[in-house]
Design a protein around this motif. Structure first.
Motif, mmCIF file in Angstrom:
data_model
loop_
_atom_site.group_PDB
_atom_site.id
_atom_site.type_symbol
_atom_site.label_atom_id
_atom_site.label_comp_id
_atom_site.label_asym_id
_atom_site.label_seq_id
_atom_site.Cartn_x
_atom_site.Cartn_y
_atom_site.Cartn_z
ATOM 1 N N ASP A 51 94.278 -41.773 8.749
ATOM 2 C CA ASP A 51 93.566 -40.980 7.737
ATOM 3 C C ASP A 51 94.437 -40.739 6.507
ATOM 4 O O ASP A 51 93.951 -40.768 5.377
ATOM 5 N N ASP A 52 95.734 -40.526 6.750
ATOM 6 C CA ASP A 52 96.650 -40.296 5.636
ATOM 7 C C ASP A 52 96.724 -41.513 4.718
ATOM 8 O O ASP A 52 96.766 -41.392 3.494
ATOM 9 N N LYS A 67 93.506 -41.787 2.684
ATOM 10 C CA LYS A 67 93.463 -40.754 1.648
ATOM 11 C C LYS A 67 94.422 -41.058 0.495
ATOM 12 O O LYS A 67 94.109 -40.817 -0.673
#
Length: 258
Positions: A30-31, A34
């Motif tokens: 997810d990082d 993002k």
């Protein structure tokens, strides 16, 4: 007692599910999405997997694979130059994944996780073609007259220090120019990954890979990942599985090694 054990089992199961959910929520996957970039550590000195060119860009098998992985995530690949000596620490501090012909070792596995192996690649020797008959086995290599050259910090140095009891060990810091040392007669032999010996023999007609189909030591190539990040590892493994199933991996591999 049975009710207590059942209650305890349910408690542990719920705790385990909570930990799994938390791990998934905190995934590097997810990082990366993002941030819009996938930070890839690689040494840039290990053809055909990675090479850092004079124009400060990378090329090689794992460069193409890294770009493919980044594209699958909808982000940009950002390559971070490191060395074999500092690879693990640089990965832990500055990267999301480490690529570039990285071998799976227990030492590295103490600090990081690995993707599923995508390539079996044992150790093999490379020498001047005129000397191939002299170095057909580890016993023939490990003799007092042999000048065995090696680059520091990785599995090649570890292999040399483990197996050479009599051979003269020559350290050479630059893995790009190390094979020229053999051609120039300043060293006799190097043991490295079989894939690299095949590549270097292709680039230098004076050099021959010695028994690459019968490696001196088993090893596998994989990508270094953050430890304990199940979601990110699953994604990388699925991406590689699909890349192999659809022919993309073979196309990249053949571009550099055929």
């Amino acid at each position: 007692m049975k009710r207590i054990l059942t209650t305890l089992g349910l408690t542990f199961a719920l705790a385990g599910n909570a930990w799994t959910a938390q791990a998934a929520d905190n995934s590097r996957l997810d990082d990366v999405i993002k941030s819009g970039k996938l930070r890839i550590c690689m040494t840039g000195d290990y053809k055909p997997f990675t090479f850092y060119k004079p124009d400060q860009t990378f090329e090689g098998i794992d460069v193409d694979l890294g770009q493919s992985l980044a594209a699958s995530l909808g982000v940009q690949a950002q390559f971070v130059k490191t060395t074999w000596t500092t690879l693990t620490n640089d990965f832990l501090s500055s990267c999301d994944i480490a690529m570039g012909g990285v071998s799976v070792t227990l030492e590295r596995a103490r600090k990081a996780s690995f993707s599923a192996s995508h390539m079996v690649d044992g150790k093999a020797a490379i020498a001047r073609c005129a000397d191939v008959a002299k170095f057909q086995s580890l016993e023939m290599i490990d003799r007092p007259a042999t000048r065995a050259i090696v680059n520091p910090g990785g599995t090649n140095e570890r292999f040399a220090r483990t197996h050479y009891k009599q051979a003269q060990l020559l350290m050479h810091p630059d893995n790009v120019t190390i094979f020229q040392q053999i051609i120039d007669g300043k060293a006799d032999i190097m043991v490295t990954d079989a894939s690299e010996t095949l590549w270097q023999a292709k680039q230098h007609p004076q050099l021959c890979s010695i028994n690459p189909d019968r490696p001196l030591q088993f090893s596998e190539k994989a990508f270094m990942l953050p430890r304990g990040d199940v979601a990110f590892k699953e994604y990388v493994d699925i991406w590689m599985h699909l890349l192999k199933a659809t022919g993309g991996y073979e196309q990249i591999f053949n571009h550099w090694l055929k």
